[in-house]
Design a protein around this motif. Structure first.
Motif, PDB file in Angstrom:
ATOM      1  N   TRP A  79      56.232  51.548  41.215  1.00  0.00           N
ATOM      2  CA  TRP A  79      55.097  52.429  41.478  1.00  0.00           C
ATOM      3  C   TRP A  79      55.639  53.816  41.819  1.00  0.00           C
ATOM      4  O   TRP A  79      56.601  53.955  42.570  1.00  0.00           O
ATOM      5  CB  TRP A  79      54.253  51.886  42.634  1.00  0.00           C
ATOM      6  CG  TRP A  79      53.369  50.735  42.255  1.00  0.00           C
ATOM      7  CD1 TRP A  79      53.747  49.576  41.649  1.00  0.00           C
ATOM      8  CD2 TRP A  79      51.956  50.633  42.473  1.00  0.00           C
ATOM      9  NE1 TRP A  79      52.665  48.751  41.470  1.00  0.00           N
ATOM     10  CE2 TRP A  79      51.550  49.376  41.968  1.00  0.00           C
ATOM     11  CE3 TRP A  79      51.008  51.466  43.044  1.00  0.00           C
ATOM     12  CZ2 TRP A  79      50.227  48.948  42.018  1.00  0.00           C
ATOM     13  CZ3 TRP A  79      49.689  51.041  43.100  1.00  0.00           C
ATOM     14  CH2 TRP A  79      49.304  49.794  42.581  1.00  0.00           C
ATOM     15  N   ASN A  80      55.020  54.831  41.270  1.00  0.00           N
ATOM     16  CA  ASN A  80      55.517  56.192  41.429  1.00  0.00           C
ATOM     17  C   ASN A  80      54.672  57.004  42.401  1.00  0.00           C
ATOM     18  O   ASN A  80      53.447  56.861  42.437  1.00  0.00           O
ATOM     19  CB  ASN A  80      55.500  56.917  40.075  1.00  0.00           C
ATOM     20  CG  ASN A  80      56.543  56.380  39.128  1.00  0.00           C
ATOM     21  OD1 ASN A  80      57.698  56.778  39.168  1.00  0.00           O
ATOM     22  ND2 ASN A  80      56.135  55.455  38.269  1.00  0.00           N
ATOM     23  N   LEU A  81      55.346  57.855  43.164  1.00  0.00           N
ATOM     24  CA  LEU A  81      54.655  58.927  43.866  1.00  0.00           C
ATOM     25  C   LEU A  81      54.685  60.113  42.905  1.00  0.00           C
ATOM     26  O   LEU A  81      55.676  60.832  42.808  1.00  0.00           O
ATOM     27  CB  LEU A  81      55.354  59.255  45.189  1.00  0.00           C
ATOM     28  CG  LEU A  81      55.002  58.351  46.372  1.00  0.00           C
ATOM     29  CD1 LEU A  81      55.896  58.657  47.570  1.00  0.00           C
ATOM     30  CD2 LEU A  81      53.532  58.496  46.766  1.00  0.00           C
ATOM     31  N   GLY A  86      45.451  56.345  39.979  1.00  0.00           N
ATOM     32  CA  GLY A  86      45.091  56.731  38.616  1.00  0.00           C
ATOM     33  C   GLY A  86      45.916  57.894  38.104  1.00  0.00           C
ATOM     34  O   GLY A  86      46.788  58.425  38.793  1.00  0.00           O
ATOM     35  N   LEU A  87      45.658  58.279  36.871  1.00  0.00           N
ATOM     36  CA  LEU A  87      46.372  59.402  36.262  1.00  0.00           C
ATOM     37  C   LEU A  87      46.284  60.643  37.144  1.00  0.00           C
ATOM     38  O   LEU A  87      45.302  60.828  37.873  1.00  0.00           O
ATOM     39  CB  LEU A  87      45.800  59.710  34.879  1.00  0.00           C
ATOM     40  CG  LEU A  87      46.066  58.657  33.787  1.00  0.00           C
ATOM     41  CD1 LEU A  87      45.250  58.979  32.549  1.00  0.00           C
ATOM     42  CD2 LEU A  87      47.546  58.589  33.453  1.00  0.00           C
ATOM     43  N   TRP A  88      47.273  61.497  37.042  1.00  0.00           N
ATOM     44  CA  TRP A  88      47.391  62.642  37.949  1.00  0.00           C
ATOM     45  C   TRP A  88      46.138  63.508  37.985  1.00  0.00           C
ATOM     46  O   TRP A  88      45.807  64.092  39.018  1.00  0.00           O
ATOM     47  CB  TRP A  88      48.602  63.493  37.546  1.00  0.00           C
ATOM     48  CG  TRP A  88      48.428  64.241  36.253  1.00  0.00           C
ATOM     49  CD1 TRP A  88      48.729  63.816  35.000  1.00  0.00           C
ATOM     50  CD2 TRP A  88      47.883  65.560  36.101  1.00  0.00           C
ATOM     51  NE1 TRP A  88      48.415  64.760  34.067  1.00  0.00           N
ATOM     52  CE2 TRP A  88      47.896  65.852  34.719  1.00  0.00           C
ATOM     53  CE3 TRP A  88      47.393  66.518  36.988  1.00  0.00           C
ATOM     54  CZ2 TRP A  88      47.432  67.064  34.214  1.00  0.00           C
ATOM     55  CZ3 TRP A  88      46.927  67.725  36.482  1.00  0.00           C
ATOM     56  CH2 TRP A  88      46.953  67.990  35.120  1.00  0.00           C
ATOM     57  N   ASN A  89      45.411  63.589  36.868  1.00  0.00           N
ATOM     58  CA  ASN A  89      44.230  64.453  36.799  1.00  0.00           C
ATOM     59  C   ASN A  89      42.917  63.682  36.884  1.00  0.00           C
ATOM     60  O   ASN A  89      41.848  64.239  36.633  1.00  0.00           O
ATOM     61  CB  ASN A  89      44.262  65.291  35.515  1.00  0.00           C
ATOM     62  CG  ASN A  89      44.380  64.434  34.259  1.00  0.00           C
ATOM     63  OD1 ASN A  89      44.676  63.242  34.346  1.00  0.00           O
ATOM     64  ND2 ASN A  89      44.161  65.030  33.106  1.00  0.00           N
ATOM     65  N   VAL A 121      50.901  55.844  42.097  1.00  0.00           N
ATOM     66  CA  VAL A 121      50.335  55.305  40.862  1.00  0.00           C
ATOM     67  C   VAL A 121      51.152  54.132  40.329  1.00  0.00           C
ATOM     68  O   VAL A 121      52.372  54.081  40.464  1.00  0.00           O
ATOM     69  CB  VAL A 121      50.234  56.389  39.763  1.00  0.00           C
ATOM     70  CG1 VAL A 121      49.302  57.501  40.190  1.00  0.00           C
ATOM     71  CG2 VAL A 121      51.595  56.951  39.392  1.00  0.00           C
ATOM     72  N   HIS A 122      50.442  53.199  39.728  1.00  0.00           N
ATOM     73  CA  HIS A 122      51.035  52.100  38.965  1.00  0.00           C
ATOM     74  C   HIS A 122      51.794  52.706  37.788  1.00  0.00           C
ATOM     75  O   HIS A 122      51.430  53.771  37.279  1.00  0.00           O
ATOM     76  CB  HIS A 122      49.889  51.199  38.480  1.00  0.00           C
ATOM     77  CG  HIS A 122      50.305  49.941  37.791  1.00  0.00           C
ATOM     78  ND1 HIS A 122      50.798  49.927  36.512  1.00  0.00           N
ATOM     79  CD2 HIS A 122      50.270  48.643  38.198  1.00  0.00           C
ATOM     80  CE1 HIS A 122      51.047  48.677  36.153  1.00  0.00           C
ATOM     81  NE2 HIS A 122      50.742  47.879  37.156  1.00  0.00           N
TER      82      HIS A 122
END
Length: 354
Positions: free
Chosen positions: A265-267, A235-238, A325-326
């Motif tokens: 997909w990102n780290l 999910g979103l970083w926060n 995250v996607h």
């Protein structure tokens, strides 16, 4: 010592083999073999798999023999393997998308909807193949990968390590191109930055570049997937979890297509590397040089101190600060989470090392 690489153009129309000892030789030979009628200085080299630009000798040395590169001319735009595959689906493989209407939607709707369609396409893959590990058993999965990669776990571990190396070289480049490094007084800040980078890399090497993050056979408390290789979006970083529950999942062990899509997909750094961590590393070094030290452990001010490398290591390279995250959940806006100038006083540094 020369290493062999594969190089192609952005359209993947011609693939060549090049043996080169350094970056300049690699670009020069590739330019000539691909028939580019331009100066080598106008060409740029990228890793085909993830689009990373290779403009540093140190980084080139970390890449395995037979790595596939894309050589671009001045006005060309990089197309990663994922984008190339995406374009292939929307043209040559339209039959795999339900109808002409669906294909049109696939080309025109927003990013979120595109990925839903793409994920429906790959969900038809044979689940039983996900648990196959050996290259000899599932050669299609390994297409385009280095011949030294014999198992899916080895390959996925390598992908995680490449991301860690990318973060290291991004940090190194930013610090060594900073005013603090270039215009160093008496060489002091340059020396501190170089020492910091050596220690940062040593920690990364000791952790084996956190390759187990993508390795389904890695330690359960370390890997980011389950034992079958299924990854879920954080999910979103926060946010504590992904709001698209059950939708943002992927198993890159199942098919080549999912392996390629997994590159998107990102780290995600919750505390951002460029906006917060690197500037605070620079601030910590400035404070040490100016003898303006406030220890993060005992909170005492003093004239002498040492940068607290472990905290920065955790923020740059570990799941303490990284969230998988996607692409839809990757927020590229400024994050409110902040790093700090982490310094230890002489006493705490001595106790810390014992």
């Amino acid at each position: 010592m020369k290493k062999g690489y594969k190089v192609t153009d952005v359209k993947r129309e011609k693939k060549i083999g090049v043996a080169a000892e350094n970056l300049e030789e690699l670009i020069e030979k590739s330019c000539k073999k691909l028939g580019f009628n331009v100066s080598c200085a106008e060409c740029r080299l990228y890793v085909a798999e993830d689009g990373t630009q290779v403009d540093d000798e140190d980084y080139l040395r970390t890449l395995a023999p037979q790595t596939l590169f894309i050589l671009l001319q001045e006005n060309e735009t990089m197309v990663t393997d994922f984008d190339f595959f995406y374009n292939m689906i929307t043209s040559a493989k339209k039959d795999y998308i339900n109808t002409g209407k669906a294909a049109k939607e696939f080309l025109n709707v927003n990013l979120k909807e595109k990925f839903k369609v793409l994920e429906r396409y790959i969900s038809a893959a044979n689940d039983s193949r996900a648990m196959i590990s050996e290259r000899t058993q599932d050669p299609d999965w390994f297409e385009g990968l280095d011949s030294s990669e014999k198992t899916k776990e080895q390959s996925m571990s390598k992908r995680a390590k490449e991301r860690m190396r990318g973060y290291y070289y991004k940090t190194k480049t930013a610090l060594q191109s900073s005013q603090l490094y270039v215009h160093t007084k008496n060489g002091e800040s340059k020396k501190l930055i170089d020492l910091f980078l050596v220690e940062l890399r040593r920690r990364l090497e000791n952790s084996k570049y956190n390759g187990d993050y993508f390795n389904r056979k890695g330690d359960e408390g370390v890997r980011l997937c389950n034992e079958n290789g299924l990854f879920e979006c954080g999910g979103l970083w926060n946010n504590k979890k992904c709001i698209y529950e059950g939708e943002h999942v992927i198993n890159p062990y199942r098919s080549r297509e999912e392996r390629i899509i997994f590159q998107t997909w990102n780290l995600d750094h919750k505390i951002e590397l460029s906006r917060s961590i690197i500037p605070n590393i620079q601030e910590a070094i400035r404070n040490i040089i100016h003898e303006n030290v406030k220890c993060v452990m005992c909170n005492v001010s003093s004239a002498k101190g040492h940068i607290e490398i472990d905290r920065y290591y955790l923020q740059i390279f570990t799941s303490d600060n990284l969230k998988l995250v996607h692409i839809v959940c990757h927020d590229k806006g400024k994050h409110s989470a902040e790093s700090s100038a982490y310094i230890l006083c002489q006493k705490c540094f001595g106790n810390y090392r014992v």
